[in-house]
Design an enzyme around this catalytic site. Structure first.
Site, short mmCIF file in Angstrom:
data_model
loop_
_atom_site.label_atom_id
_atom_site.label_comp_id
_atom_site.label_asym_id
_atom_site.label_seq_id
_atom_site.Cartn_x
_atom_site.Cartn_y
_atom_site.Cartn_z
CE LYS A 2 17.07 -17.78 32.59
NZ LYS A 2 16.07 -16.77 32.46
CE LYS A 53 4.24 -21.82 33.48
NZ LYS A 53 5.40 -22.51 33.92
CE LYS A 90 4.27 -9.81 40.46
NZ LYS A 90 2.92 -9.99 40.80
#
Ligand code: SF4
Length: 325
Positions: A113, A193, A196
């Site tokens: 992150k 993968k 959305k």
């Protein structure tokens, strides 16, 4: 007699796709028979990335609607939203006092992150595993369904529990992993993968027409340029989706693909028809639940009430053990 208490949480990503179903929801539904299950939409976790926060409410409701339509049963399981039981924030703070910072800075997802959102390295990202631990142990869950990739997170939660127990005494069971082999469902791009955020998904609630259109955009065997070229189903994501939706036709499709007896357009149509057929009961239930005005609110309120009853007792014990006046 149930085997124990399961906890699992998922971020509010709105309408769920077939990757969510095959990778998690299907398992959630099955676990209900053997465990007391607590399933939570973790809205506070979603704030660590501050993306689409204006959609949090809508995404939460759409996700719960999909969960219910897929077979999560509010009579059997506790279904609720993380922030509706604020004790989890209190426990997060208290557990953060027993968690060495070094443990958190070493977490691989935190390091990722830091790289992916260098403009927003907030405290929530560092404390994410502590909040995740609080989610599980607040309800004294002893079992957490995880895939292999999530094992390090659960191990960290177990370490935090052990440290708390060492310092203050026993309150929480050490949560055990219920290792499940989740199928890795690739998206329509055949590379990443299904998600959305990559716009490579097929929503469970999509209409049959939209499902057909989406499937038609999918990438197939990249070496198969023309209809008469033989294809290789082993490198084709459409074929891997056929495993779930047209299992009886698998061998035929593989043979016909290798022999160039079936074109990719036809093969995709077969897949879309298989998906649409499999999702008829889901889509009917979803429409029926959506018509019941106020039902989702009732489910969430009842889930929060039942979760709160457990949480308040746990927090009482924690405060006593930690010597809070
Ligand atoms: Fe993939 Fe089907 Fe085309 Fe073969 S025929 S490459 S399995 S889409």
């Amino acid at each position: 007699m149930k085997k124990g208490r399961v906890f699992s949480g998922a971020r509010p990503t709105g309408r769920q796709h077939i990757g969510n179903y095959l990778g998690a929801i299907d398992n959630y539904v099955k676990l209900q028979e053997r465990y007391d299950c607590i399933y939570c939409i973790v809205d506070v976790h979603a704030l660590t990335t501050l993306e689409d926060t204006h959609l949090l409410k809508e995404n939460t409701r759409e996700m719960m609607l999909d969960w219910l339509a897929a077979g999560l049963d509010p009579e059997q399981s506790i279904l609720f939203v993380q922030s509706h039981v604020p004790q989890v924030m209190e426990l997060h703070t208290l557990l953060s006092m027993v968690t060495p910072l070094g443990w958190l800075l070493r977490v691989a997802t935190f390091k990722e992150k830091v790289k992916s959102q260098p403009h927003n390295v907030n405290y929530g990202l560092v404390g994410y595993p502590v909040l995740m631990t609080a989610d599980i142990v607040l309800y004294k869950a002893d079992t957490v369904p995880v895939g292999e990739d999530q094992l390090p997170h659960l191990e960290l939660a177990r370490e935090i529990v052990r440290r708390f127990t060492y310092l203050f005494g026993e309150v929480f069971p050490e949560p055990k992993a219920k290792l499940t082999t989740f199928p890795m469902v690739l998206g329509l791009d055949g590379e990443k993968k299904m998600s959305k955020s990559y716009d490579n998904d097929i929503e469970l609630a999509a209409s049959p027409e939209v499902t057909m259109q989406r499937v038609k955009t999918a990438f197939t065997d990249p070496a198969r340029k023309y209809r008469n070229d033989p294809g290789n189903p082993d490198v084709c994501n459409i074929y891997s989706l056929h495993h779930f939706y047209t299992p009886k036709r698998l061998e035929d499709i593989a043979t016909q693909c290798r022999g160039a007896q079936i074109g990719c357009v036809e093969c995709k149509e077969l897949l879309a028809e298989g998906i649409n057929k499999a999702l008829v009961p889901f889509r009917e239930r979803r429409a029926e639940i959506a018509r019941r005005k106020g039902y989702i609110d009732e489910v969430l309120a009842d889930g929060a009430r039942r979760a709160h009853a457990i949480a308040k007792e746990t927090i009482k014990e924690v405060r006593e053990k930690m010597g809070l006046p």
